[in-house]
Scaffold this motif. Structure first.
Motif, PDB file in Angstrom:
ATOM      1  N   ALA A 122      47.000  52.995  49.690  1.00 35.99           N
ATOM      2  CA  ALA A 122      47.784  51.706  49.508  1.00 35.99           C
ATOM      3  C   ALA A 122      49.378  52.017  49.887  1.00 35.99           C
ATOM      4  N   TRP A 158      48.784  43.143  43.893  1.00 34.68           N
ATOM      5  CA  TRP A 158      49.584  44.454  43.761  1.00 34.68           C
ATOM      6  C   TRP A 158      50.217  45.156  42.479  1.00 34.68           C
ATOM      7  N   GLY A 161      48.098  46.493  40.245  1.00 33.63           N
ATOM      8  CA  GLY A 161      47.279  47.803  40.737  1.00 33.63           C
ATOM      9  C   GLY A 161      46.050  47.678  41.419  1.00 33.63           C
ATOM     10  N   LEU A 162      45.813  46.390  41.680  1.00 30.24           N
ATOM     11  CA  LEU A 162      44.455  45.986  42.581  1.00 30.24           C
ATOM     12  C   LEU A 162      45.238  45.947  44.243  1.00 30.24           C
ATOM     13  N   MET A 163      45.112  47.020  44.900  1.00 32.18           N
ATOM     14  CA  MET A 163      45.639  47.424  46.042  1.00 32.18           C
ATOM     15  C   MET A 163      44.826  47.825  47.161  1.00 32.18           C
ATOM     16  N   SER A 164      43.606  48.280  47.029  1.00 35.78           N
ATOM     17  CA  SER A 164      42.855  48.685  48.080  1.00 35.78           C
ATOM     18  C   SER A 164      41.463  48.177  48.007  1.00 35.78           C
TER      19      SER A 164
END
Lengths: 406, 149
Positions: A122, A158, A161-164
């Motif tokens: 990310a 984001w 931590g939800l990024m990819s």
């Protein structure tokens, strides 16, 4: 109705690999030239283009027109939403030639993750980095806080931590297991069986990146967990490469070659909270490809589920082909996890799936290599040929799909 | 270094409420429907007059993932961490992370409640942690060892 009004007459691809010496532009030129040569058309005559896919495709129509000496495009477009556009690009090209807006349409996807940034990282993309394919930020990592712009709801994802993509798709797989009462072991066996099956196909495909690397279910289990419940081999490859194909009218297709691959149907779908790569704040996460869209795809094609000889499902993760068996109506909801272990999707199974090895084991080309594999299957020239394949489905877990036939 | 939400006129009220320790969702002043994330108009009656409504902070885990491999340097020291979609008691879902729970003890359907943590100067995010009281009540209602409250 576009049924049998347009056909794919040429396919082309580059080698697939990690850190190829060519830029995305060079890869795109190579794939387009190969597709035109396969079709038997002069690249200078190309008059339509569909760029796959905004915002990920960095090579523009202008770069291809200039780089290949194409006289003029009378129609060009791009499809949105990454891999979920794999049916949309067929739809757009078929619609354009059917409406007489162009006669020879090239669809292309070129990808250099080695130069442009990895989808699995990310911090080379998006906020604090470059664009979607934008590479690492210049001058190293930025100092201070990273402010996530309010764009595609990233600002609501984001910071936690939800990024990819892999993290997002892990949420899908966990939801599936919970709704249908799978234990962690049930899910592991189901996803692992898909990964191992696709690896075996890749072992028989000389173009696959994983052609010489075998994998057992034990190997699959032993790999590290990336984002539970997904392990390393549940996630697609990261690589460089390019694919292209040529679409023209059915009449012209028959004049060009004896084995055109006709477009029977193609459909797109978007509805609230089923946005690709969304944050899924409403609706049922398992119904990203609505049953009505699948029914529309088959009705417009004039074929039934039993007529499909081979399916190429978009597989950024192993969960996607599992659920696609259900969402396209081949297996009842909640049953695919048993189906893939009992019937399987390998050679000789009722419905062979991802016969090139898929994104898990051939290469990652945003769904385009699945379209090319379907064309090879229907021509009878695939490395892992399904005997007498006549009708193929290429579908994403959301967004779009197409049915092709010889 | 923290990853913080950019704010626009549309989204700032959500984050400003979070900084004050309150969870809010957008609400239509005409038809009283609510949703998240915020929209320019009501998607139900298309009214432009929208406000913000406090919610209880109670919710359940809709789905989750335990991230063990960080994909961004800002989270390199955070793994393993638990990203979840939480369904609020009032209906809308939101992306969050779970605190105060071991990764292998998270369950879909688990009752959780909002807690707020400062992540940067002037920025607090709504996280969720297990709601022990409601979990006990849920076990009771499912015929477990504890009587329903």
């Amino acid at each position: 109705m576009i049924r049998r009004a347009a056909a794919i007459v040429g396919i082309g691809q580059t080698a697939y690999g990690k850190a190829l010496p060519s830029s995305a532009w060079e890869l795109a030129l190579e794939a387009v030239l190969a597709a035109c040569a396969d079709a038997g058309v002069d690249v200078a005559e190309v008059d339509g283009m569909c760029r796959f896919t905004a915002p990920f495709e960095t090579v523009t129509e202008a770069q291809l027109v200039r780089g290949l000496g194409i006289r003029e495009l009378s129609w060009f477009t791009q499809a949105a939403h990454g891999g979920e556009a794999l049916g949309a690009v067929v739809l757009h090209a078929a619609a354009a030639v059917s409406a007489g807006l162009a006669s020879t349409v090239v669809v292309y996807r070129a990808l250099s993750q080695s130069r442009g940034g990895r989808f699995g990282r990310a911090d080379g993309r998006g906020p604090g980095g470059g664009g979607p394919d934008g590479g690492q930020p210049e001058g190293g990592q930025p100092e201070g806080d990273i402010v996530v712009p309010e764009q595609d709801n990233l600002s609501f994802a984001w910071p936690f931590g939800l990024m990819s993509p892999g993290q997002l798709f892990a949420l899908w797989a966990r939801r599936y297991a919970a709704v249908h009462g799978l234990s962690d072991e049930d899910l592991t066996v189901a996803l692992g069986t898909i990964a191992v099956t696709q690896r075996r196909y890749a072992n028989g495909n000389p173009d696959a990146m994983m052609r010489s690397r075998t994998m057992s279910l034990d190997d699959y289990r032993a790999a590290r967990v990336i984002s539970e419940p997904l392990r390393l081999f549940d996630l697609c490859l990261e690589n460089d490469g390019a694919c292209a194909f040529v679409v023209t009218t059915a009449d012209r297709a028959r004049a060009l070659r004896p084995d055109p691959v006709y477009v029977l149907s193609a459909t797109q779908t978007i509805s609230p909270y089923r946005e690709p790569m969304g944050i899924y704040a409403g609706g049922e996460l398992l119904e990203l490809f609505p049953p009505a869209a699948a029914d529309r795809l088959f009705a417009q094609a004039g074929v039934g589920r039993a007529d499909i000889d081979v399916a190429e499902f978009y597989d950024a993760t192993s969960y996607m082909p599992l659920r696609s068996l259900e969402s396209y109506g081949f297996v009842p909801d909640g049953r695919a996890w048993r189906y893939v272990t009992e019937q399987g999707t390998g050679p000789g199974s009722p419905l062979p799936v991802n016969t090139h090895g898929g994104h898990l084991s051939e290469a990652y080309l945003h769904g385009m290599n699945g379209i090319l594999e379907a064309v090879r299957q229907l021509r009878g020239t695939a490395a892992n040929q399904v005997p007498d394949a006549e009708v193929a489905l290429v579908g994403a877990p959301a967004g779009s799909a197409t049915i092709l036939a010889r | 270094m923290a990853v913080v939400p950019g704010m626009s006129e549309l989204t700032a009220p959500f984050w400003e409420a979070a900084r004050a320790g309150r969870l809010v969702v957008q609400e239509c002043q005409s038809c009283r429907q609510s949703w998240h994330p915020p929209l320019p108009r009501c998607p139900h009656c298309h009214a432009a007059g929208l406000g913000w409504r406090p919610v209880s902070g109670e919710g359940t885990v809709y789905t989750y993932t335990v991230v063990r491999h960080p994909t961004h340097h800002a989270f390199a020291d955070e793994v393993p961490y638990v990203v979840a979609l939480v369904a609020l008691a009032e209906g809308p879902r939101l992306v969050t992370a779970l605190l105060g729970v071991a990764p292998d003890e998270v369950r879909v359907g688990q009752p959780v409640r909002a807690v707020f943590r400062d992540v940067a100067a002037g920025v607090a995010l709504p996280y969720f942690e297990p709601d022990a009281g409601r979990a006990a009540a849920q076990r009771g209602s499912l015929g477990g060892l504890w009587p329903a409250r």
